[in-house]
Motif scaffolding. Structure first.
Motif, PDB file in Angstrom:
ATOM      1  N   HIS A  41      -1.422  -5.901  -1.880  1.00 38.91           N
ATOM      2  CA  HIS A  41      -1.933  -6.557  -0.914  1.00 38.91           C
ATOM      3  C   HIS A  41      -1.070  -7.045   0.288  1.00 38.91           C
ATOM      4  CE1 HIS A  41      -0.824 -10.589  -2.499  1.00 38.91           C
ATOM      5  NE2 HIS A  41      -0.667 -10.912  -1.336  1.00 38.91           N
ATOM      6  N   LEU A  42      -1.874  -6.986   1.327  1.00 40.65           N
ATOM      7  CA  LEU A  42      -1.151  -7.641   2.512  1.00 40.65           C
ATOM      8  C   LEU A  42      -2.199  -8.505   3.299  1.00 40.65           C
ATOM      9  CD1 LEU A  42      -2.247  -6.226   5.410  1.00 40.65           C
ATOM     10  CD2 LEU A  42      -0.599  -4.442   4.600  1.00 40.65           C
ATOM     11  N   ILE A  43      -1.845  -9.389   4.319  1.00 40.65           N
ATOM     12  CA  ILE A  43      -2.702 -10.375   4.818  1.00 40.65           C
ATOM     13  C   ILE A  43      -2.682  -9.808   6.236  1.00 40.65           C
ATOM     14  CG2 ILE A  43      -3.382 -12.696   5.497  1.00 40.65           C
ATOM     15  CD1 ILE A  43      -3.341 -12.145   2.496  1.00 40.65           C
ATOM     16  N   ASP A  44      -3.841  -9.384   6.958  1.00 43.22           N
ATOM     17  CA  ASP A  44      -3.818  -8.953   8.445  1.00 43.22           C
ATOM     18  C   ASP A  44      -5.067  -9.784   9.074  1.00 43.22           C
ATOM     19  OD1 ASP A  44      -3.068  -7.613  10.554  1.00 43.22           O
ATOM     20  OD2 ASP A  44      -4.303  -5.837   9.858  1.00 43.22           O
ATOM     21  N   GLY A  45      -4.465 -10.608   9.900  1.00 41.19           N
ATOM     22  CA  GLY A  45      -5.679 -11.226  10.760  1.00 41.19           C
ATOM     23  C   GLY A  45      -6.610 -12.126   9.765  1.00 41.19           C
ATOM     24  N   GLY A  46      -5.910 -12.694   8.862  1.00 40.87           N
ATOM     25  CA  GLY A  46      -6.698 -13.721   7.947  1.00 40.87           C
ATOM     26  C   GLY A  46      -7.366 -12.845   6.942  1.00 40.87           C
ATOM     27  N   GLN A  47      -7.315 -11.771   6.722  1.00 40.03           N
ATOM     28  CA  GLN A  47      -8.136 -10.801   5.816  1.00 40.03           C
ATOM     29  C   GLN A  47      -7.260 -10.373   4.850  1.00 40.03           C
ATOM     30  OE1 GLN A  47     -11.857  -9.627   6.715  1.00 40.03           O
ATOM     31  NE2 GLN A  47     -11.355 -11.530   8.298  1.00 40.03           N
ATOM     32  N   VAL A  48      -7.516 -10.292   3.738  1.00 38.07           N
ATOM     33  CA  VAL A  48      -6.909  -9.841   2.372  1.00 38.07           C
ATOM     34  C   VAL A  48      -7.156  -8.163   2.541  1.00 38.07           C
ATOM     35  CG1 VAL A  48      -6.478 -10.000  -0.139  1.00 38.07           C
ATOM     36  CG2 VAL A  48      -7.133 -12.154   1.380  1.00 38.07           C
ATOM     37  N   ILE A  49      -6.165  -7.418   2.628  1.00 40.16           N
ATOM     38  CA  ILE A  49      -6.254  -6.204   2.470  1.00 40.16           C
ATOM     39  C   ILE A  49      -5.478  -5.572   1.052  1.00 40.16           C
ATOM     40  CG2 ILE A  49      -5.852  -3.926   3.459  1.00 40.16           C
ATOM     41  CD1 ILE A  49      -7.580  -5.802   5.196  1.00 40.16           C
ATOM     42  N   ILE A  50      -6.467  -4.956   0.205  1.00 41.87           N
ATOM     43  CA  ILE A  50      -5.895  -4.503  -0.958  1.00 41.87           C
ATOM     44  C   ILE A  50      -5.918  -3.120  -1.411  1.00 41.87           C
ATOM     45  CG2 ILE A  50      -6.292  -6.843  -2.008  1.00 41.87           C
ATOM     46  CD1 ILE A  50      -8.673  -5.081  -3.757  1.00 41.87           C
ATOM     47  N   ARG A  51      -4.986  -2.356  -2.038  1.00 43.55           N
ATOM     48  CA  ARG A  51      -4.795  -1.020  -2.420  1.00 43.55           C
ATOM     49  C   ARG A  51      -4.995  -0.962  -3.711  1.00 43.55           C
ATOM     50  NH1 ARG A  51      -1.719   3.765   0.679  1.00 43.55           N
ATOM     51  NH2 ARG A  51      -2.998   5.578  -0.381  1.00 43.55           N
ATOM     52  N   GLY A  52      -5.671  -0.086  -4.418  1.00 49.05           N
ATOM     53  CA  GLY A  52      -5.698   0.111  -5.813  1.00 49.05           C
ATOM     54  C   GLY A  52      -6.166   1.336  -5.900  1.00 49.05           C
ATOM     55  N   ASN A  53      -6.135   1.560  -7.287  1.00 48.41           N
ATOM     56  CA  ASN A  53      -6.576   3.196  -7.562  1.00 48.41           C
ATOM     57  C   ASN A  53      -8.052   2.837  -8.289  1.00 48.41           C
ATOM     58  OD1 ASN A  53      -6.510   3.403 -10.469  1.00 48.41           O
ATOM     59  ND2 ASN A  53      -4.415   3.303 -10.197  1.00 48.41           N
ATOM     60  N   ALA A  54      -8.942   4.165  -8.284  1.00 49.24           N
ATOM     61  CA  ALA A  54     -10.296   4.184  -8.773  1.00 49.24           C
ATOM     62  C   ALA A  54     -10.185   4.220 -10.200  1.00 49.24           C
ATOM     63  CB  ALA A  54     -10.834   5.545  -8.149  1.00 49.24           C
ATOM     64  N   ASP A  55      -9.032   4.621 -10.968  1.00 44.35           N
ATOM     65  CA  ASP A  55      -9.170   4.463 -12.259  1.00 44.35           C
ATOM     66  C   ASP A  55      -9.071   3.007 -12.737  1.00 44.35           C
ATOM     67  OD1 ASP A  55      -8.436   7.208 -12.070  1.00 44.35           O
ATOM     68  OD2 ASP A  55      -6.407   6.988 -12.412  1.00 44.35           O
ATOM     69  N   ALA A  56      -8.917   2.025 -11.975  1.00 40.73           N
ATOM     70  CA  ALA A  56      -8.850   0.557 -12.518  1.00 40.73           C
ATOM     71  C   ALA A  56     -10.248   0.054 -12.471  1.00 40.73           C
ATOM     72  CB  ALA A  56      -8.044  -0.281 -11.558  1.00 40.73           C
ATOM     73  N   GLY A  57     -11.266   0.906 -11.948  1.00 38.39           N
ATOM     74  CA  GLY A  57     -12.572   0.338 -12.254  1.00 38.39           C
ATOM     75  C   GLY A  57     -13.139  -0.470 -10.845  1.00 38.39           C
ATOM     76  N   LEU A  58     -12.097   0.028  -9.919  1.00 40.83           N
ATOM     77  CA  LEU A  58     -12.448  -0.926  -8.494  1.00 40.83           C
ATOM     78  C   LEU A  58     -13.711  -0.662  -7.993  1.00 40.83           C
ATOM     79  CD1 LEU A  58      -8.983  -1.359  -6.921  1.00 40.83           C
ATOM     80  CD2 LEU A  58     -10.197  -2.842  -8.180  1.00 40.83           C
ATOM     81  N   SER A  59     -14.538   0.378  -8.149  1.00 45.00           N
ATOM     82  CA  SER A  59     -15.587   0.722  -7.477  1.00 45.00           C
ATOM     83  C   SER A  59     -16.759  -0.487  -7.845  1.00 45.00           C
ATOM     84  CB  SER A  59     -16.264   2.067  -8.120  1.00 45.00           C
ATOM     85  OG  SER A  59     -16.321   2.155  -9.334  1.00 45.00           O
ATOM     86  N   SER A  60     -16.664  -1.011  -8.887  1.00 41.53           N
ATOM     87  CA  SER A  60     -17.404  -2.085  -9.352  1.00 41.53           C
ATOM     88  C   SER A  60     -17.457  -3.244  -8.553  1.00 41.53           C
ATOM     89  CB  SER A  60     -17.170  -2.531 -10.732  1.00 41.53           C
ATOM     90  OG  SER A  60     -17.590  -1.515 -11.794  1.00 41.53           O
TER      91      SER A  60
END
Length: 146
Positions: A41-60
């Motif tokens: 993750h990173l923080i940008d303008g008070g927002q949390v921006i994350i990056r992960g892969n679809a294999d981790a079930g993040l679509s849920s």
């Protein structure tokens, strides 16, 4: 003598600490059960921006309320804190922001090429605590100097 205690952080302090580390955990519901996945993750303008892969079930986690947590716990207890952000997770699909975040963030775990998500969490609730050492005052000895 010192006794550690928790000190509540302000929103700005909590987001600042969250921005000082690059990996945290997203908490969401997957197949009606709680799920926790590590993501970068990173923080940008008070927002949390994350990056992960679809294999981790993040679509849920997309378009739902999620929690995001990161912490630092030292064995000595000198630098210990925990920050939890709660908000709606929205996938970024196109545009200059997506391109920028893809350049800045790598998924925490490798997945299929093109199979990862960049997700923005708008923090509705931000809570944070820091473990600090409290100096206990010594009571003066009544028998000394009397």
């Amino acid at each position: 003598m010192t006794a550690p205690r928790f000190q509540q952080l302000t929103r700005a302090e909590a987001l600042g600490l969250l921005g000082s580390v690059g990996v945290g955990r997203i908490v969401f519901t997957h197949q009606a059960l709680p799920a926790i996945r590590p993501v970068s993750h990173l923080i940008d303008g008070g927002q949390v921006i994350i990056r992960g892969n679809a294999d981790a079930g993040l679509s849920s986690a997309l378009d739902t309320v999620v929690a995001y947590e990161a912490d630092v716990v030292s064995e000595s207890g000198q630098v210990s804190w925990s920050v939890i952000v709660t908000g709606v997770a929205r996938r970024l699909r196109a545009g200059p922001a997506l391109t920028r975040y893809e350049e800045l963030l790598r998924p925490w775990t490798p997945g299929e090429p093109g199979g990862d998500y960049v997700v923005r969490i708008h923090p509705e609730l931000v809570t944070g605590f820091s473990l600090v050492e409290k100096v206990e005052k010594k009571e003066p000895d009544a028998g000394v100097g009397a």
